[in-house]
Motif scaffolding. Structure first.
Motif, short mmCIF file in Angstrom:
data_model
loop_
_atom_site.label_atom_id
_atom_site.label_comp_id
_atom_site.label_asym_id
_atom_site.label_seq_id
_atom_site.Cartn_x
_atom_site.Cartn_y
_atom_site.Cartn_z
N SER A 442 54.74 36.21 54.08
CA SER A 442 54.50 35.59 55.39
C SER A 442 54.66 34.07 55.31
N ASN A 467 53.61 32.42 51.85
CA ASN A 467 52.69 33.26 51.10
C ASN A 467 53.35 34.52 50.58
N ALA A 469 51.77 37.67 49.12
CA ALA A 469 50.50 38.34 48.84
C ALA A 469 50.67 39.30 47.67
N THR A 497 46.58 33.27 42.60
CA THR A 497 45.29 33.96 42.60
C THR A 497 45.43 35.30 41.93
N LYS A 498 44.54 35.59 41.02
CA LYS A 498 44.50 36.93 40.44
C LYS A 498 43.04 37.32 40.34
N SER A 499 42.71 38.42 41.00
CA SER A 499 41.33 38.88 41.05
C SER A 499 40.44 37.71 41.50
N ARG A 500 39.45 37.35 40.67
CA ARG A 500 38.54 36.29 41.08
C ARG A 500 38.91 34.94 40.49
N THR A 501 40.14 34.78 40.04
CA THR A 501 40.56 33.51 39.46
C THR A 501 41.61 32.88 40.36
N ARG A 502 41.42 31.63 40.65
CA ARG A 502 42.39 30.92 41.49
C ARG A 502 42.73 29.60 40.82
N GLN B 132 35.71 35.22 49.41
CA GLN B 132 35.63 36.07 48.23
C GLN B 132 35.16 37.44 48.67
N HIS B 146 38.31 39.89 44.80
CA HIS B 146 39.33 38.85 44.77
C HIS B 146 38.88 37.63 45.56
N THR B 147 39.49 36.52 45.21
CA THR B 147 39.14 35.27 45.87
C THR B 147 40.38 34.79 46.62
N GLY B 148 40.20 34.02 47.67
CA GLY B 148 41.33 33.53 48.46
C GLY B 148 41.90 34.63 49.34
N VAL B 150 45.65 35.64 51.51
CA VAL B 150 46.92 35.43 52.19
C VAL B 150 47.25 36.75 52.88
#
Lengths: 538, 165
Positions: A442, A467, A469, A497-502, B132, B146-148, B150
């Motif tokens: 997008s 983006n 996604a 971004t991957k899982s909870r890591t940005r 989150q 997941h965080t963020g 799009v």
């Protein structure tokens, strides 16, 4: 700095195997890490600030261990050195926060650093906001008790954090809440009556004592919360105790300090139904700045929470002149005891299939906020206009791929903080367009224009975001002053971004102004640089 | 020198993070519900359903976008799996009234709405940036997060929920 971190990491890693078996045993370790690093460089066009180190880095590591009713945690912070524009009290590395806590359904006890808020926070709040550099957690103890959902009580004692240290100010407080509707077993209405007491003790120097100022002061608040069938009403009255302000007109005779009594009134009411939300807030503040350390000008010097109650925008040009609450100003030839005003919000969702809703519904929102100085201390008479904003926005999906948000905002901002009634008036229009090419690809385009005859005159801005996604996002933006300075404030970067890591990397030019978070702002100088940010949690 | 020490710090933190597993669960925290009553987050497990927990704020546009997308997909997703959506507003007291109005204006009536006005739940879940999102099984174990946001990343949520069953 690193040795401290290594010890903690080793300890945490030792606990980690326990956490992997945790599902059965009910104990686990969680944590988060955040790092924000900027490489600064010279930029003569904007007179950008470049620190001697050419470099700044704010880092936070937080760990929490849970085992049944027991929780313990800590936070390490490292400013190597602190980023430009952050409070200078933040420096080097330290174990800043740590606590142990035991809670069951009725009782709770916490020792160490903790965050607490009484009511809306006007009387007392300790909190963390990393965007501001704010962390005034209380180092001490808290006991909580509740009887079913009818009665609850909290007692606190501690010394608030100030920068990397703990201040010498002692805070004692108690907070109660009682719900008659729960006692009577009423299901369709909710009523609670609440109250708080707060004592703040800071040893004050002989100068203060000579003027009759006391080291200890007690404030209180009374509150009522009511809700029935979508209608709600909240009222709060606060007496914030005695405040002392240095008198700039002091000439060696009489008193050096002015004695004031803080007070505030807050009403929040509204009605929410399916697809409709209406909210009205009215607030009046007088001498409401509650400080951790009396007279210290740092932006960290807060023991309560006095946010600006108006829309907090995110579009570049809508945030050029943000409003900050006035909690009482004493200047030469200008004394203003606070502010009064309010805001009205209306949200409405035109449902699918209706004339204005179309096939996919249309969301509309309007806000009106207006704040004044207090014309005469102790009264409810408005004085000069401090800030006014009227905004309306509309969000609509035209088809499955294409969505637009259109926003208009008319803002009036008083650059003298109410010393006179001159204001800067600006009209801002934003078009925010999203186009989805596929389920995961997008693009988003923002076009913005600000028209004003004041300050630096007109501005134009644009942002393009692409983006992919769920991992990648890339953007470029520019903000250009058409009026006086003719400077481009360009910016570009990407985020992964991957899982909870940005992880994000961006480069750009930032203008001097304000960073606001949660309605509280801090001033930042102009800077240009490369920004690397990492956040992760586990 | 400074850069070197920060890089060393980065590497050590990353190594540590890789060495541990994420078996975290739903912590027990007191939080306000839509009416303003205080509830314990443990009570979210009473019905034994898996859930999506999304942390959002009035000033976080991607959060609102993500919850709107979940809301739009919800009727279809519920045909494929039984679960609930918990929207946790992390707005401070100044915006908790606005957050309630916004949630209604965006038609989020089917979500369990919670208001974390001093961010106690957010801290306990170690959320440092919004949006989150977590997916929890019916026992409260975190199985995905997941965080963020799009557009399109919400599709991973349904896969995570279907993976529980």
């Amino acid at each position: 700095m690193n040795s401290v971190f290594f010890i903690v990491l080793a300890a945490a890693a030792a606990l980690a195997p326990g956490s992997s078996k945790s599902s059965e045993s009910g104990s686990w370790l969680t944590g988060s890490f955040e790092s924000n690093t900027i490489l600064y460089h010279q930029d003569n066009k904007t007179s950008a600030i470049v620190p001697d180190s050419h470099f700044g880095s704010n880092n936070y590591l937080k760990l929490d261990y849970n085992s049944g009713k027991f929780t313990a945690g800590l936070q390490l912070e490292a400013y190597e050195p602190v980023l430009v524009g952050y409070p200078s009290e933040l420096s080097s590395a330290a174990l800043t926060n740590y606590y142990v806590s035991w809670n069951d359904d009725d009782f709770g006890i916490t020792a160490g650093t903790f965050y607490e808020q009484f009511g809306s926070g006007l009387l007392f709040r300790t909190w963390e906001d990393r965007a501001l550099g704010m962390n005034n957690a209380l180092m001490g103890a808290r006991i909580t008790y509740n009887y079913k959902d009818i009665l609850s009580a909290k007692v606190i004692y501690g010394l608030p954090r100030f920068g990397m240290d703990i201040s010498g100010t002692q805070v004692k407080g108690a907070d109660f809440s009682f719900s008659p509707s729960r006692l009577l077993g009423l299901n369709n209405i909710y009523l609670s009556l609440e109250g708080s007491l707060l004592n703040r003790y800071e040893w004050l120097s002989a100068d203060y004592e000579l003027d009759g100022c006391k080291s200890g002061t007690t404030g209180f608040s009374g509150r009522v919360n009511f809700e029935t069938g979508g209608f709600y009403f909240k009222g709060e009255y606060v007496d914030a105790g005695e405040k002392y302000y240095y008198d700039p007109l002091y000439d060696g005779s009489g008193n050096m300090y002015l004695k004031k009594r803080g007070n505030a009134q807050l009403i929040e009411t509204g009605y929410n139904a399916r697809g409709l939300g209406i909210g009205l807030s009215l607030r009046r503040l007088e001498w409401m700045s509650s400080q951790n350390v009396n007279g210290n000008p740092s932006t960290l010097n807060m023991l309560n929470y006095i946010p600006a109650m108006c829309t907090q925008y995110t579009y570049m040009l809508t945030t050029l002149h943000p409003y900050s609450s006035r909690t009482g100003d004493v200047g030469v030839g200008f004394v203003n005891s606070g502010e009064m005003g309010g805001q009205l919000d209306v949200y409405y969702n035109f449902r699918r299939g209706t004339l204005l809703g179309g096939k996919r519904g249309t969301k509309v929102h309007a806000n009106f906020s207006t704040y004044y100085t207090i014309a005469r201390e102790g009264t409810f008479r408005p004085g000069n206009l401090l800030f006014r904003d009227f905004s309306a926005d509309m969000e609509k999906y035209w088809n499955k791929q294409f969505k637009t948000i259109l926003l208009y905002s008319y803002q009036e901002y008083n650059p003298t903080y109410g010393a006179d009634n001159s204001t800067w008036k600006s009209h801002i229009a934003v078009a925010d367009m999203l186009y989805k090419f596929s389920k995961s690809f997008s693009t988003r385009l923002e076009l913005q224009y600000l028209h004003t005859l004041s300050d630096k005159k007109d501005w134009v801005a644009a942002l393009l975001e692409v983006n992919f996604a769920p991992r990648w996002s890339v953007y470029v933006s520019d903000m250009y002053n058409l009026g006086l300075t003719k400077i481009n404030y360009y910016n570009g970067g990407f985020a992964y971004t991957k899982s909870r890591t940005r992880l994000s990397l961006s480069y750009g030019r930032y203008k001097s102004g304000y960073i606001c978070s949660g309605g509280v702002c801090r001033q930042i100088p102009a800077y240009t640089g490369l920004n690397l940010a990492l956040t992760t949690s586990f | 020198m400074k850069i070197k020490s920060v890089l060393r710090f980065f590497v050590s933190v990353s190594a540590f993070l890789l060495s541990i597993c994420s078996f975290a669960q739903l912590p027990s925290v007191k939080i306000d519900n839509l009416k303003g009553e205080q509830i314990n987050t443990n009570s979210l497990l009473d019905d034994g359903k898996p859930m999506i927990i999304s942390f959002w704020a009035c000033t976080c546009k991607p959060c609102i976008q993500e919850l709107d997308s979940i809301n739009e997909n919800l009727p279809d997703w519920l045909e494929e799996a039984d679960f609930k959506v918990v929207a946790v507003s992390t707005d401070d007291a100044r915006f908790s009234a606005k957050a309630r109005s916004l949630a209604q204006g965006h038609g989020w009536e089917d979500f369990v709405q919670l208001y974390d006005k001093n961010q106690d739940f957010m801290r306990a879940m170690n959320v440092s940036v919004t949006p989150q999102v977590f997916v929890l099984d019916g026992k409260g174990n975190i199985v995905y997060s997941h965080t963020g946001y799009v557009p399109g990343s919400e599709l991973e949520l349904l896969d995570a929920i279907k993976g529980i069953e």
